[in-house]
Design a protein around this motif. Structure first.
Motif, PDB file in Angstrom:
ATOM      1  N   LYS A  60      42.283 -20.847 -26.390  1.00  0.00           N
ATOM      2  CA  LYS A  60      42.952 -19.680 -26.978  1.00  0.00           C
ATOM      3  C   LYS A  60      42.175 -19.151 -28.187  1.00  0.00           C
ATOM      4  N   GLU A  61      41.103 -19.846 -28.544  1.00  0.00           N
ATOM      5  CA  GLU A  61      40.228 -19.482 -29.661  1.00  0.00           C
ATOM      6  C   GLU A  61      40.961 -19.468 -31.004  1.00  0.00           C
ATOM      7  N   LEU A  62      42.013 -20.277 -31.124  1.00  0.00           N
ATOM      8  CA  LEU A  62      42.723 -20.388 -32.391  1.00  0.00           C
ATOM      9  C   LEU A  62      42.052 -21.410 -33.303  1.00  0.00           C
ATOM     10  N   ILE A  63      41.301 -22.330 -32.688  1.00  0.00           N
ATOM     11  CA  ILE A  63      40.503 -23.284 -33.456  1.00  0.00           C
ATOM     12  C   ILE A  63      39.072 -23.239 -32.931  1.00  0.00           C
ATOM     13  N   GLU A  64      38.159 -23.805 -33.717  1.00  0.00           N
ATOM     14  CA  GLU A  64      36.765 -23.868 -33.285  1.00  0.00           C
ATOM     15  C   GLU A  64      36.130 -25.141 -33.823  1.00  0.00           C
ATOM     16  N   ILE A  65      35.012 -25.497 -33.224  1.00  0.00           N
ATOM     17  CA  ILE A  65      34.274 -26.681 -33.669  1.00  0.00           C
ATOM     18  C   ILE A  65      33.473 -26.283 -34.904  1.00  0.00           C
ATOM     19  N   LYS A  66      33.687 -27.013 -35.989  1.00  0.00           N
ATOM     20  CA  LYS A  66      33.033 -26.693 -37.265  1.00  0.00           C
ATOM     21  C   LYS A  66      31.790 -27.542 -37.526  1.00  0.00           C
ATOM     22  N   GLY A  67      31.541 -28.535 -36.667  1.00  0.00           N
ATOM     23  CA  GLY A  67      30.394 -29.409 -36.853  1.00  0.00           C
ATOM     24  C   GLY A  67      30.728 -30.813 -36.384  1.00  0.00           C
ATOM     25  N   LYS A  68      29.954 -31.779 -36.890  1.00  0.00           N
ATOM     26  CA  LYS A  68      30.187 -33.179 -36.526  1.00  0.00           C
ATOM     27  C   LYS A  68      30.354 -33.998 -37.786  1.00  0.00           C
TER      28      LYS A  68
ATOM     29  N   LEU B 110      34.275 -31.986 -35.548  1.00  0.00           N
ATOM     30  CA  LEU B 110      35.193 -31.555 -36.601  1.00  0.00           C
ATOM     31  C   LEU B 110      35.794 -30.221 -36.181  1.00  0.00           C
ATOM     32  N   TYR B 111      37.111 -30.101 -36.291  1.00  0.00           N
ATOM     33  CA  TYR B 111      37.798 -28.879 -35.879  1.00  0.00           C
ATOM     34  C   TYR B 111      38.372 -28.152 -37.091  1.00  0.00           C
ATOM     35  N   GLY B 112      38.388 -26.835 -36.983  1.00  0.00           N
ATOM     36  CA  GLY B 112      38.977 -25.992 -38.015  1.00  0.00           C
ATOM     37  C   GLY B 112      39.537 -24.740 -37.372  1.00  0.00           C
ATOM     38  N   THR B 113      40.244 -23.945 -38.145  1.00  0.00           N
ATOM     39  CA  THR B 113      40.833 -22.716 -37.613  1.00  0.00           C
ATOM     40  C   THR B 113      39.760 -21.632 -37.488  1.00  0.00           C
ATOM     41  N   SER B 114      40.049 -20.630 -36.657  1.00  0.00           N
ATOM     42  CA  SER B 114      39.109 -19.542 -36.387  1.00  0.00           C
ATOM     43  C   SER B 114      39.600 -18.234 -36.997  1.00  0.00           C
ATOM     44  N   GLU B 115      38.786 -17.185 -36.858  1.00  0.00           N
ATOM     45  CA  GLU B 115      39.193 -15.849 -37.294  1.00  0.00           C
ATOM     46  C   GLU B 115      40.421 -15.397 -36.502  1.00  0.00           C
ATOM     47  N   LYS B 116      40.458 -15.757 -35.221  1.00  0.00           N
ATOM     48  CA  LYS B 116      41.584 -15.361 -34.367  1.00  0.00           C
ATOM     49  C   LYS B 116      42.882 -16.003 -34.873  1.00  0.00           C
ATOM     50  N   PHE B 117      42.785 -17.198 -35.429  1.00  0.00           N
ATOM     51  CA  PHE B 117      43.949 -17.865 -36.021  1.00  0.00           C
ATOM     52  C   PHE B 117      44.520 -16.991 -37.133  1.00  0.00           C
TER      53      PHE B 117
END
Length: 195
Positions: free
Chosen positions: A132-140, A149-156
């Motif tokens: 749903k592109e509400l979160i994205e992978i921010k790195g490792k 590592l997960y974080g929220t996205s612009e779509k969030f």
């Protein structure tokens, strides 16, 4: 020719992706047990396109990706956008919202950290939030195994109508006032008597 147009319309309408003229021809030839000339198919598709170009229809037949498909006309983009946004909001389950809130407040966070907080496996929920592109992978992470590592996205941000994570409610916003009417009174814990 009308019977041919109806069959072609049905094939275009039911195809999960743009359907090529060759595939239409193969379906019709098998159904009628006779070769249907490509020339007839092309002419019929053109007449179908003319028919749906009229203002009376909200959709049209478009050639894209090498095939044909029904698509809504650009004039109706705003109302469809609202519908999709409303449907998307309804589709977030309680577990998805719970996982999303953990990610929003703890980011960047690993899946195992989310699972420690929730107490359940989060593979499916994290995958759905990524789709749903509400979160994205921010790195490792730098820890053993280098988990994602997960974080929220612009779509969030857009989804919840905020411009910055600082606009998220803080835990104190959820605190209950001591003098609130209807709040349960504090009960003393029962004492345990020793024998």
């Amino acid at each position: 020719m009308d019977f041919l147009a109806n069959h072609i319309e049905a094939l275009i309408f039911c195809a999960p992706k743009p359907i090529k003229a060759e595939d239409i021809q193969a379906c019709l030839s098998e159904m009628f047990e006779a070769d249907v000339p490509m020339e007839d198919i092309d002419k019929t598709i053109s007449s179908i396109q003319e028919k749906y170009a009229a203002d009376a229809y909200a959709f049209e037949v478009i050639k894209s990706g090498g095939g044909y498909q029904f698509l809504t006309k650009p004039a109706y983009q705003a109302s469809i956008g609202i519908l999709l946004k409303q449907q998307s909001k309804r589709r977030l389950s309680a577990s998805a919202l719970e996982t999303l809130s953990i990610i929003a407040y703890k980011q960047p966070v690993t899946k195992s950290e989310i699972e420690q907080i929730r107490g359940v496996n989060c593979d499916y929920t994290v995958q759905k939030l990524l789709e749903k592109e509400l979160i994205e992978i921010k790195g490792k992470a730098e820890s053993i195994g280098r988990p994602m590592l997960y974080g929220t996205s612009e779509k969030f941000m857009d989804y919840f109508g905020i411009n910055d994570l600082k606009e998220l409610p803080t835990p104190k916003d959820f605190a209950q006032n001591d003098n609130e009417i209807g709040s349960p009174e504090k009960e003393e814990e029962p004492s345990i008597e020793e024998d």
